[in-house]
Scaffold this active site. Sequence first.
Site, PDB file in Angstrom:
ATOM      1  N   GLU A 153      14.202 -15.794 -25.384  1.00 36.84           N
ATOM      2  CA  GLU A 153      13.329 -15.011 -26.264  1.00 36.84           C
ATOM      3  C   GLU A 153      14.162 -14.230 -27.280  1.00 36.84           C
ATOM      4  O   GLU A 153      14.090 -12.990 -27.351  1.00 36.84           O
ATOM      5  CB  GLU A 153      12.434 -14.080 -25.450  1.00 36.84           C
ATOM      6  N   GLU A 310       7.201 -20.372 -20.388  1.00 38.40           N
ATOM      7  CA  GLU A 310       6.859 -19.280 -19.467  1.00 38.40           C
ATOM      8  C   GLU A 310       5.392 -18.903 -19.631  1.00 38.40           C
ATOM      9  O   GLU A 310       4.895 -18.818 -20.756  1.00 38.40           O
ATOM     10  CB  GLU A 310       7.632 -18.000 -19.813  1.00 38.40           C
TER      11      GLU A 310
END
Length: 682
Positions: A153, A310
């Site tokens: 991320e 995710e």
Amino acid sequence: MRQHGSWQGDGIYFGADYNPEQWPEQVWADDVALMRRAGVNLVSVGIFSWALLEPSPGRYEFDWLDRALDVLHAGGIHVDLATATASPPPWLAHRHPETLPSTADGTVLWPGGRQGYCPSSPIFRQRSLALVEAVADRYAEHPAVVMWHISNELGCHNVHCYCDVSADAFREWLRERYGDLDRLNDAWGTTFWSQRYHDWAEINPPRAALTFANPTQQLDFLRFSSDAQRAQLRAEREVLKRRVRQPVTTNFMIGMGIKHMDYHSWASDVDLVANDHYLTVTDPNAHLGLAFAADHTRGVAGGDPWLLMEHSTSAVNWQPRNVAKTPGQLRRNSLTHVARGADGVLFFQWRASRAGAEKFHSALVPHAGPDTKVFDEVCRLGADLRALAEVRGSRVDAEVAILFDWEAWWGVELDSHPSVDVTYADRMRALYDALWRAGVTADVVHPSTDLSGYRLVLVPTLYLVRDADAEALSRYVAGGGTALVTYFSGIVDEHDHIRLGGYPGAFRELLGVRTEEFFPLLAGDRVVLDDGSTADVWTEWLHPAGAEVVASYEDGPLPGVPALTRHRVGDGTAWYLATRLDEAATDALVGRLLTEAGVRPPVAAPTGVEVVRRRADDRSWLFVVNHTDAEVTLDATGTDLLTGQPCGGTLRVPAGEVAVVREEQAVTEAVPAVEPPPAAAA
Ligand code: GAL
Ligand code: ZN
């Protein structure tokens, strides 16, 4: 460019982040046994393990990771191996405090959380790339590794750093962009407020200042910051590409929650697009937000299948109140991502942590162990995904495009604008949600995308637009397309300079209107239109200049002034909506546009039932997600892959359940090129 079809293995990927380093090695064998029971076939390993892999600068300890990968491989579990650069070890900041990031007011952020580095730090870059080299050299040939996971991320926490190192990097970036100071001064409009720069050294990031910072300085800093994160991605990718043959990706955060990475520009840096998505539990339409994020991820991937890297099996730990998922919700969420183009469904994380900030985050194996509702649902999902193996590689059908541009998002939400109530998410989601309720799938795409295959194009709040993109929209309409543009679009160019001559600047001619002044409304004020609908937030003093008036205000500051117009251009139609219609009126307008453009849902379905079609060359599948609390019936003929049952004309889907029908009569035709809309639009 992405390498299409470069994924390994068969079927749909299923798995999670796996952090074996948090557990004694005896647990690893149990983990693999449970993974096999659940049908897990891919885990992301090592994401936050830098401090273990490199306990002191240049001294690497790989033994534990060797053993973990071997255990996984012996169990037949594939690995998406992290470059492990997501969070630097404490020794980095201890030895090099100048790698720490700073906020706009000069506060240095200490280590102790995660991602604690300045994205422009050359020291961080050098140390992280040395780690990538070491990890890649060691595991390039490991038989478990099928994919590489760069960082994690990127930009989630540290996207904007205002330190001196970042200030230098910003100046460099500006030199590249503008070449000379005069061009920068013009672009930033620095004759205003005595801001003219005479030396590059005078320029800074938009640090905490009195009143409003220069808007183009702010915009360029946002661009620079996204590029700085992207530079880390590209640098790691380059190191990997010299050493490994497996596809390389990183997890994006596409959704309306994270704003500052321009993933459209990043997409060409990954071999496959991967996304993380977490539900906004306070949103009663959270499942629409999920669908939007999935359709946008597919848009960023250019329509190719993508990977859900995710999401959560149940509650997260980072919201004020972390609501658990209700029975069946996990399955609906996961399969909605698959319906909308995901060829893999992974979670954060495999086993719920015992310690650390995320110990209350759900996992595939909860603290209570495998004898739980969550693990049962995980096993059921694993079986579902196995049954859907044949769907892999197919594409999602969409005849409608919604235009989305991160730069327009950044631009429209800068300060000192006509109204704080105009946000990018607002009309974006309003139009998307109306399509969702109509049962119609949209591609959420960048304005530079080729639009010729779409029957309808929606353009919410495209405040900042480039000339070329505005012209492309006009050509699309002239060629027979239908488009809707909403208020506060086409206002500025890429430097945030007003397009003069009347609003909505870039779209004035296409829409056949000219607005001379905005009349935003006060909070809570509403206006009534002559078709009986209501609106709030925004009105404007609009003059038709070729467009036909569809609806006007009855009251408010501008009685009698048009609020909704329609303009025939070439073979197509361009609509302009100059106010913020209520939900019912938005639904009605979108319904009318769909009819005029000849767009229908794949099959008629009751409200609250999501239907999406994926198709390949010779087959098609209908995904049906029943979000209601009653059984529903739809027209479908084929076999439900999840139950194995045939359906001959009528498909029953119980409350809260999902069906995926391989259609007996495959719908395999590409979306037809846009034809002139039917007579209704004349
Ligand atoms: C993501 C992150 C994971 C984990 C997860 C919790 O932002 O990539 O490492 O923190 O959130 O929801
Ligand atoms: Zn910095």
